[in-house]
Design a protein around this motif. Sequence first.
Motif, short mmCIF file in Angstrom:
data_model
loop_
_atom_site.label_atom_id
_atom_site.label_comp_id
_atom_site.label_asym_id
_atom_site.label_seq_id
_atom_site.Cartn_x
_atom_site.Cartn_y
_atom_site.Cartn_z
N PRO A 104 1.00 -1.12 -0.09
CA PRO A 104 -0.01 0.01 -0.11
C PRO A 104 0.94 1.44 -0.12
CG PRO A 104 -0.90 -1.61 1.41
CD PRO A 104 0.40 -2.21 0.91
N ASP A 105 2.03 1.38 0.72
CA ASP A 105 2.98 2.54 0.80
C ASP A 105 3.31 2.85 -0.60
OD1 ASP A 105 2.29 2.99 3.39
OD2 ASP A 105 4.25 2.06 4.06
N VAL A 106 3.65 1.80 -1.39
CA VAL A 106 4.18 1.99 -2.90
C VAL A 106 3.18 2.69 -3.53
CG1 VAL A 106 5.08 1.11 -4.97
CG2 VAL A 106 6.09 0.30 -2.54
N ILE A 107 2.03 1.87 -3.62
CA ILE A 107 1.07 2.45 -4.37
C ILE A 107 0.68 3.89 -4.18
CG2 ILE A 107 -1.54 2.00 -4.98
CD1 ILE A 107 -0.89 -1.10 -4.51
N PHE A 108 0.53 4.09 -2.68
CA PHE A 108 0.09 5.45 -2.45
C PHE A 108 1.34 6.42 -2.68
CE2 PHE A 108 0.84 8.91 0.78
CZ PHE A 108 -0.46 9.39 0.57
N GLY A 109 2.40 5.98 -2.77
CA GLY A 109 3.59 7.03 -3.51
C GLY A 109 3.14 7.45 -4.83
N LEU A 148 0.15 6.87 -6.38
CA LEU A 148 -0.92 8.02 -6.63
C LEU A 148 -0.68 9.37 -6.11
CD1 LEU A 148 -3.60 5.77 -4.95
CD2 LEU A 148 -3.26 6.14 -7.34
N GLU A 149 0.13 9.54 -5.18
CA GLU A 149 0.65 11.01 -4.81
C GLU A 149 1.37 11.48 -5.83
OE1 GLU A 149 1.08 14.49 -2.94
OE2 GLU A 149 -0.42 13.15 -2.66
N LYS A 150 2.41 11.04 -6.32
CA LYS A 150 3.08 11.45 -7.31
C LYS A 150 2.17 11.73 -8.64
CE LYS A 150 6.78 12.08 -7.61
NZ LYS A 150 7.27 13.58 -7.38
N PHE A 151 1.17 10.79 -8.94
CA PHE A 151 0.33 11.14 -10.23
C PHE A 151 -0.50 12.32 -9.81
CE2 PHE A 151 -4.07 10.90 -11.58
CZ PHE A 151 -3.87 10.77 -13.03
N ARG A 152 -0.94 12.60 -8.46
CA ARG A 152 -1.73 13.72 -8.38
C ARG A 152 -1.06 15.03 -8.46
NH1 ARG A 152 -1.71 17.49 -4.95
NH2 ARG A 152 -0.03 16.64 -3.67
N SER A 153 0.21 15.07 -8.05
CA SER A 153 1.03 16.34 -8.02
C SER A 153 1.44 16.57 -9.45
CB SER A 153 2.27 16.19 -7.22
OG SER A 153 3.29 15.26 -7.46
N CYS A 154 1.71 15.55 -10.35
CA CYS A 154 2.01 15.64 -11.83
C CYS A 154 0.92 15.96 -12.46
CB CYS A 154 2.64 14.46 -12.09
SG CYS A 154 4.33 14.12 -11.58
N LEU A 155 -0.43 15.71 -12.24
CA LEU A 155 -1.60 15.87 -12.82
C LEU A 155 -1.85 17.45 -12.76
CD1 LEU A 155 -4.32 15.31 -14.33
CD2 LEU A 155 -5.05 15.00 -11.87
N ILE A 156 -1.44 18.04 -11.43
CA ILE A 156 -1.88 19.39 -11.34
C ILE A 156 -0.62 20.23 -11.93
CG2 ILE A 156 -1.70 21.25 -9.62
CD1 ILE A 156 -3.00 19.24 -7.79
#
Length: 150
Positions: free
Chosen positions: A50-55, A57-65
Motif C-alpha cells: 500500500p505504501d508504494v501504491i500510495f506514493g 498515486l501521490e506522484k500522479f496527483r502532483s504531476c496531474l496538477i
Amino acid sequence: MAKILYLLRKNNNQHSAGFGKYYAYVKSLETLDMRGMAEHIAEHGSIYTPDVIFGVLEKFRSCLIEQLLNSKKVKIDGLGTFYTTIEGKGETDPDKFNVAENIKALHIRFLPEQEQEMDISSRQFLKKAKFVSVDSLGDKPEEPEEQEGD
C-alpha cells in the motif's frame, strides 16, 4: 455486481419546474482517500505494498496538477481526460481585459472515456450500474451526501 445506493428527496423549491417531485440522489457509504485507495488496490493481489501504491498515486496527483497548470490535458486510457476551464466575465474591449478582474476561477474538469470498448460516458456507466434504494436496506440515513452535479 456493485450497487449504487440512492435516496429519494423531495424538491421543495417553489420556483423550480420540478417542485413537489421526488428525485434520486446517490448515497455514498464512505469517501476513500488516497491511502484507502492504495490499500484497496493492494488487496487485489498487487505485488506492491500500500505504501508504494500510495506514493505512485501521490506522484500522479502532483504531476496531474502540474500538467494542468501548464495548459495540458491529461488522458488516462480507459478512464478519461482531465482538463481545465476558465470561469470569468466578458469584456467588450480586448485592450481592457484584465486577468485579475475578468478571470474569476480556474476549474479542473473530467471527461469520461468514450471510446467504444472502454466507454464510461454517462449512458454507458448507467447501463453497468445496479441501483438499490437505501430504504430497502432497513436503516434510512438522514440526508444524502452532497455529490458533484447535485
